[in-house]
Design a protein around this motif. Structure first.
Motif, short mmCIF file in Angstrom:
data_model
loop_
_atom_site.label_atom_id
_atom_site.label_comp_id
_atom_site.label_asym_id
_atom_site.label_seq_id
_atom_site.Cartn_x
_atom_site.Cartn_y
_atom_site.Cartn_z
N SER A 105 76.88 -9.02 3.88
CA SER A 105 78.19 -8.81 3.27
C SER A 105 78.09 -8.54 1.77
CB SER A 105 79.10 -10.00 3.53
OG SER A 105 78.51 -11.18 3.03
N ASN A 106 76.92 -8.84 1.17
CA ASN A 106 76.72 -8.55 -0.25
C ASN A 106 75.26 -8.72 -0.63
OD1 ASN A 106 76.39 -11.31 -0.26
ND2 ASN A 106 77.90 -11.72 -1.83
N ILE A 107 74.90 -8.12 -1.75
CA ILE A 107 73.63 -8.42 -2.42
C ILE A 107 73.96 -8.49 -3.91
CG2 ILE A 107 72.08 -7.40 -0.70
CD1 ILE A 107 71.81 -4.93 -2.50
N ARG A 108 73.13 -9.19 -4.65
CA ARG A 108 73.39 -9.34 -6.08
C ARG A 108 73.15 -8.02 -6.82
NH1 ARG A 108 70.74 -15.03 -6.02
NH2 ARG A 108 72.61 -16.28 -5.83
N GLN A 109 73.70 -7.95 -8.01
CA GLN A 109 73.64 -6.72 -8.80
C GLN A 109 72.22 -6.28 -9.11
OE1 GLN A 109 76.04 -7.02 -12.32
NE2 GLN A 109 76.69 -4.90 -12.15
N ASN A 110 71.30 -7.22 -9.27
CA ASN A 110 69.92 -6.88 -9.62
C ASN A 110 68.98 -6.99 -8.41
OD1 ASN A 110 69.94 -9.69 -9.39
ND2 ASN A 110 68.33 -9.92 -10.91
N GLU A 111 69.53 -6.87 -7.22
CA GLU A 111 68.73 -6.96 -6.00
C GLU A 111 68.72 -5.64 -5.26
OE1 GLU A 111 69.21 -11.65 -4.79
OE2 GLU A 111 70.52 -10.21 -3.80
N GLY A 112 67.73 -5.51 -4.38
CA GLY A 112 67.65 -4.32 -3.55
C GLY A 112 66.61 -4.50 -2.47
N MET A 113 66.43 -3.45 -1.70
CA MET A 113 65.41 -3.44 -0.66
C MET A 113 64.60 -2.15 -0.80
SD MET A 113 65.64 -3.97 3.47
CE MET A 113 65.88 -5.74 3.30
N LEU A 114 63.27 -2.30 -0.82
CA LEU A 114 62.37 -1.17 -0.92
C LEU A 114 61.76 -0.90 0.44
CD1 LEU A 114 60.99 0.90 -2.80
CD2 LEU A 114 59.17 -0.80 -3.16
N PHE A 115 62.05 0.28 0.97
CA PHE A 115 61.50 0.73 2.25
C PHE A 115 60.26 1.55 1.93
CE2 PHE A 115 65.93 -0.04 2.79
CZ PHE A 115 66.14 -0.40 4.11
#
Length: 152
Positions: free
Chosen positions: A60-70
């Protein structure tokens, strides 16, 4: 007999779905280098086919400085979609030297449209929708991470 077959199929599907949902992604940090700034992102890594298939689905959310690297095992044409993804994302398509090839901004949650450029790439970074515009991240900027050959 039909009921037994149904129950066996249902339990097999349920177990596999449960296992797929319980993926523990490895965590790390990467840097995005623009012409004027550097930005740090806390990332989760999607390396295996199962991890890449799951991605950020059902969050439902991720923090502003987060992500996922594929990260893919070799350069290839990479296509993404938003199936079961509940939040808009910016998809950053990355060459094997870390250079940003394309950014698809503010993707539509749950959309099944297949997205991605027609060039061979090494990885995709997904971050919150709008962050790449806010930070002025553009094509030609660099994602600095150990999986990329260092030419920045």
């Amino acid at each position: 007999m039909r009921v037994l077959i149904f129950l066996l199929i249902y339990s097999f599907i349920s177990i596999n779905t449960l296992q797929a949902d319980n993926i523990e992604f490895k965590k790390d940090v990467l840097l995005i280098k623009t012409k004027t700034s550097k930005y740090t992102f806390n990332i989760e890594l999607a390396i295996s086919p199962q991890e890449r298939s799951k991605g950020l689905m059902n969050r439902s959310n991720i923090r502003q400085n987060e992500g996922m690297l594929f990260i893919y095992p070799k350069n290839q044409i990479i296509k993404m979609w938003m199936k079961n993804t509940l939040i808009p994302l910016d998809m950053i398509f990355i060459k094997d030297n870390g250079e940003i090839e394309k950014i698809i901004k503010m993707t539509t949650p749950k959309d099944l449209t297949v997205l991605g450029p027609e060039v061979k790439l090494k990885a995709v970074l997904e971050i919150n929708g709008g962050i790449s515009s806010y930070l002025n991240i553009k094509k030609g900027d660099f994602v600095m991470y150990k999986s990329f050959s260092k030419e920045y």
